[in-house]
Design a protein around this motif. Structure first.
Motif, PDB file in Angstrom:
ATOM      1  N   ARG A   1       0.852  -1.109  -0.010  1.00  0.00           N
ATOM      2  CA  ARG A   1      -0.189  -0.004   0.058  1.00  0.00           C
ATOM      3  C   ARG A   1       0.933   1.239   0.127  1.00  0.00           C
ATOM      4  NH1 ARG A   1      -5.037   0.624   2.180  1.00  0.00           N
ATOM      5  NH2 ARG A   1      -4.619  -0.952   3.791  1.00  0.00           N
TER       6      ARG A   1
ATOM      7  N   ALA B   1      -9.436   0.939   0.749  1.00  0.00           N
ATOM      8  CA  ALA B   1      -8.806   1.897  -0.076  1.00  0.00           C
ATOM      9  C   ALA B   1      -9.085   3.378   0.097  1.00  0.00           C
ATOM     10  CB  ALA B   1      -8.928   1.440  -1.647  1.00  0.00           C
TER      11      ALA B   1
ATOM     12  N   ARG C   1      -4.148  -0.402   8.734  1.00  0.00           N
ATOM     13  CA  ARG C   1      -4.116  -0.468   7.497  1.00  0.00           C
ATOM     14  C   ARG C   1      -3.632  -1.876   6.911  1.00  0.00           C
ATOM     15  NH1 ARG C   1      -5.852   2.709   4.019  1.00  0.00           N
ATOM     16  NH2 ARG C   1      -4.707   4.750   3.677  1.00  0.00           N
ATOM     17  N   GLY C   2      -4.320  -2.296   5.871  1.00  0.00           N
ATOM     18  CA  GLY C   2      -4.090  -3.531   5.345  1.00  0.00           C
ATOM     19  C   GLY C   2      -4.460  -4.935   5.968  1.00  0.00           C
TER      20      GLY C   2
END
Length: 831
Positions: free
Chosen positions: A443, A767, A829-830
């Motif tokens: 990312r 996203a 995140r992720g």
């Protein structure tokens, strides 16, 4: 059972014929038949004041025109309600031709029969119908408000109210440390197979019999329906499903009006008649699926474990309910997925609207349920600031807890008991396949190049192998060929290959010697149909049981010929031999000859079975008591309840910051359907399902205006993904055999499509940092979501601090998402 073919990636045997244009589809038949065409309502809701056919009578080549008043007896009665249910208190079905009132655009009003389809269409255009338009009910929310009624005798437009629950969900939610409340939405879509529906019928007046070819998923059921409507014995009606160019659920409905009217007219006129559906007819006169609103209330603890879940589902079932409420039953039960929920309550309100009927489409209620559950899991994880995969793992049913009773009633009327599985391993495998743990670095690298990427995951359970039964017949002829027949139909799933593999493995014969017939009532008269990922489980096991009967008989007869104990014999490459000694053997073709004691010899082979050649003792009958001539057997498989397959999907997507286009960069699937008969066929099913799931997630929707007109009833306007929009799909398998059937298998046909919307929503949300609560998600919908979020920060995903305030995604100290690089905290995140 041998394993030389079972479990191997054998190439599909039907493909060479189908890919080289040698298939026989419905419209390839009856080239000299008369053609039928239908006058269909242009109104969503109207009273029929008058039908004038006089202008149509001037068309040269016209044979007949029929309206409801021409239909005698049971032919003109309302179509059957196929699956009654106590909760369906106001079930309604339409007439074969509309009587008095039409309730959706496309409802048939008159049937025209002419020399060819062109003339039939010309005549149909000349039929003048005078309508008195009535107010239309369009959309779930309008149906619930009930300011107008679809059926005057159905209060509130409510066809059914279904309640399933375990424990006290309301109390569990109220007592939970954390709680959330939100609404989700999934729009309508449709099966849209390459080949539409079709019927071709011919009547034999001398024999008093009827042969019908139908592009159907249930040939034996169509036969029973036609026989009942036309007052014929079942034995005088033959129904054949030729090659069927896709079904995906829409062709499980029966009888369609055309399946009653075309055979009736063929008998009345003593002429062959055919009708094939055009594409617009399929959009407005076949069936849709999916449309639901879901109001969710959930309570959970600090680890994300669900303590209570309450879901109210508003389901749009269209103008009629011929297939009952199977779809919302499946949604309400499959919603639980692989999770242990502390207390659960699901209330389904199934509503009438002046739109096309809603019947199963691949997934059949499961995509909606999985969307609800997986969106809930993501909301819990976001609220608590936890890893999304970790929250799922915290709620999993564990491998040592099977069989696991969810305490509900499934679509087969049996308890919702999961038979086997390993959900933690599914999640581990898919995380590894998609690169979940390393995604943060990916990312960050994408962000440095100005790209927005996100990752999503979804886990699901799929009830498969629904009863009540299927059967199989196996015969070995005197040339050594193995003929396998089963009553369910094929629409491209690879049955010819998979069933041949099962028979070859059970009988110890080369697969090239096995010939498979499906969907022909002349070959096998008792069956239920192809739906609910049941073919391999049901017919596969029935064929295996039939093969075992044949094998036992073959070994017994060969034992007499070889003067050996049948227990010492085995079959290899089509020959029975003493175990470990191939020199003492007899071919199965010879065993087939010996199984049928003969008086007359027709060739050298049959001479070996005549009354003077077979050396049976004179004190014993030529055919032993309890035996039948021939080397054949019939078997039926009827399960106590459904099997439950499972899987995990994950995806990485990219969203364009300017155009809001969504691209799927990677897609991974790990599936568990018990023992694999043919992994290549299973992967093909998964790939096709994912493609349809991508359509449902990003493209497909049925757009009705306020008057009930379908505005995108063509492939010009109804969007589907091209091959360029379907990503490369990485797959892996897990095999936890089912203890419920002899082969240990579970279904796989719908697995690919079920979680895709949930997975894509999860990835796009990751996203964009925007809450995704409705599917499909087109670029314009994402753009609008961005615009709304710019004026309403509450629509953005927030970081949640433990112990923060409860609410709809809010938490004390939360940080608003702002673009891809700062939308979520690094810890999340992720994840």
């Amino acid at each position: 059972m041998g394993t030389r073919v079972f479990g191997e990636p054998v190439e599909r045997r039907e493909d060479a014929r189908l890919l080289t244009g040698r298939g026989r589809y419905l419209d390839d038949l009856g080239r000299d038949a008369l053609a039928a065409a239908f006058v269909r309502s242009p109104h969503a809701h109207a009273r029929i004041a008058d039908i004038d056919v006089s202008d149509a009578l001037d068309v040269d080549g016209l044979v007949a025109v029929y309206t409801w008043e021409d239909l005698p007896g049971r032919v003109g009665e309302p179509l059957p309600l196929l699956i009654p249910h106590p909760a369906l208190t106001h079930g309604r079905t339409g007439y074969p031709l509309a009587r008095d009132v039409v309730r959706h655009v496309g409802e048939p009003v008159a049937m025209v029969v002419a020399r060819d389809r062109y003339l039939a269409e010309d005549a149909a255009e000349r039929v003048r119908v005078e309508y008195e338009p009535l107010p239309a009910v369009v959309g779930i929310e309008n149906a619930e408000r009930a300011e107008r009624l679809v059926h005057d005798d159905v209060p509130g437009n409510v066809g059914a109210v279904l309640l399933q629950e375990t424990g006290d969900a309301a109390a569990a939610i109220d007592a939970a440390p954390h709680k959330l409340e939100f609404r989700l939405s999934i729009e309508r879509s449709a099966s849209t197979p390459l080949e539409g529906r079709g019927v071709y019928a011919r009547w034999d007046a001398d024999d008093g019999s009827l042969r019908v070819y139908s592009s159907t998923q249930a040939s034996t059921s169509v036969r029973a329906a036609i026989a009942a409507r036309l007052g014929l014995p079942n034995g005088k009606v033959e129904v054949v499903a030729p090659d069927v160019g896709g079904g995906f659920g829409v062709k499980i409905v029966h009888p369609w009006p055309e399946e009653v009217l075309v055979p009736w007219a063929a008998r009345l006129l003593d002429r062959e008649i055919k009708w094939t559906e055009d594409r617009r007819e399929h959009f407005v006169a076949a069936a849709h699926e999916r449309g639901q609103l879901q109001d969710v209330r959930v309570g959970f603890d600090d680890a994300g474990r669900v303590l209570g879940l309450d879901v109210r589902i508003l389901h749009d079932h269209g103008a009629y309910t011929p297939y009952g409420i199977i779809i919302p039953i499946v949604t309400s039960t499959q919603l639980l997925g692989p999770y242990k929920i502390g207390a659960y309550r699901a209330e389904v309100v199934s509503l009438y609207t002046n739109t096309l009927i809603v019947t199963p489409y691949r997934g059949a209620g499961r995509p909606q349920g999985v969307f609800c559950m997986e969106r809930t899991m993501d909301r819990i994880a976001r609220h608590l600031g936890l890893d999304r995969a970790g929250v799922r793992a915290a709620n999993f049913i564990q491998p040592d807890e099977f069989p696991y009773d969810q305490g509900l009633t499934f679509q087969d009327g049996r308890p919702l008991i999961y038979d086997s599985g390993d959900y933690p391993e599914l999640l581990r495998k898919v995380r590894e396949l998609i690169g979940w743990d390393g995604f943060e670095a990916e990312r960050e690298a994408a962000a440095r190049r100005g790209r927005r990427v996100g990752i999503g995951v979804g886990v699901y359970v799929e009830g498969t192998g629904v009863g009540p039964y299927e059967g199989g017949h196996v015969e070995i002829d005197t040339a050594g060929r193995v003929h396998v027949s089963t009553g369910l139909t094929s629409q491209g799933q690879g049955h010819e290959t998979v069933f041949a593999q099962i028979a070859a493995a059970e009988l110890g014969v080369p697969i090239r010697d096995v010939h498979v017939t499906t969907g022909d009532t002349r070959r096998f008269g008792y069956a239920v149909g192809t739906f609910a990922s049941r073919a391999a489980v049901m017919s596969g096991n029935a064929i295996a049981l039939a093969c075992r009967k044949v094998r036992e008989k073959a070994l017994r007869i060969a034992g007499e010929a070889l003067e050996a104990d049948p227990g010492d014999l085995e079959i290899t490459d089509g020959a029975v031999h003493v175990r470990g000694d191939l020199s003492a053997s007899v071919p199965l073709r010879t065993v087939a000859v010996l199984s049928n004691p003969l008086r007359y010899a027709f060739d050298a082979e049959t001479a070996a079975a005549t009354q003077f050649a077979v050396g049976r003792p004179a004190t014993e009958p030529p055919v032993a008591e309890g035996e039948e001539p021939g080397l054949e057997g019939r078997g039926y498989y009827s399960p106590v309840r459904s099997t439950f397959a499972a899987g995990a999907h994950a995806a990485i997507v990219e969203t364009d910051p300017d155009t809001a286009e969504i691209a799927i960069l990677r897609y991974a699937v790990v599936h568990d359907c018990g023992r694999l008969v043919n992994p290549m066929v299973v992967e093909g099913q998964i790939h096709g399902g994912v493609a349809q799931g991508v359509g449902g997630a990003l493209y497909e929707r049925m757009v009705y205006d306020e008057s009930g007109q379908l505005l995108n009833a063509s492939f010009m306007d109804f969007l589907m993904p091209y091959a360029t929009e379907v990503p490369r799909i990485e797959t892996d398998h897990l095999e936890t055999p089912s203890p419920l059937n002899p082969l240990g298998i579970k279904g796989a046909g719908e697995a690919g499509v079920i979680p895709v919307s949930a997975v894509i929503a999860s990835a796009v949300e990751d996203a964009e940092g925007l809450r995704v609560e409705a599917m499909p998600l087109s670029p314009d919908a994402l753009y609008e979501l961005r615009e709304r979020a710019s004026g309403d920060p509450g629509l953005r995903v927030r970081e949640a601090a433990r112990g923060g305030a409860d609410g709809d995604g809010a938490a004390a100290g939360g940080q608003f998402a702002a673009g891809v690089s700062g939308a979520l905290p690094p810890s999340e995140r992720g994840r």
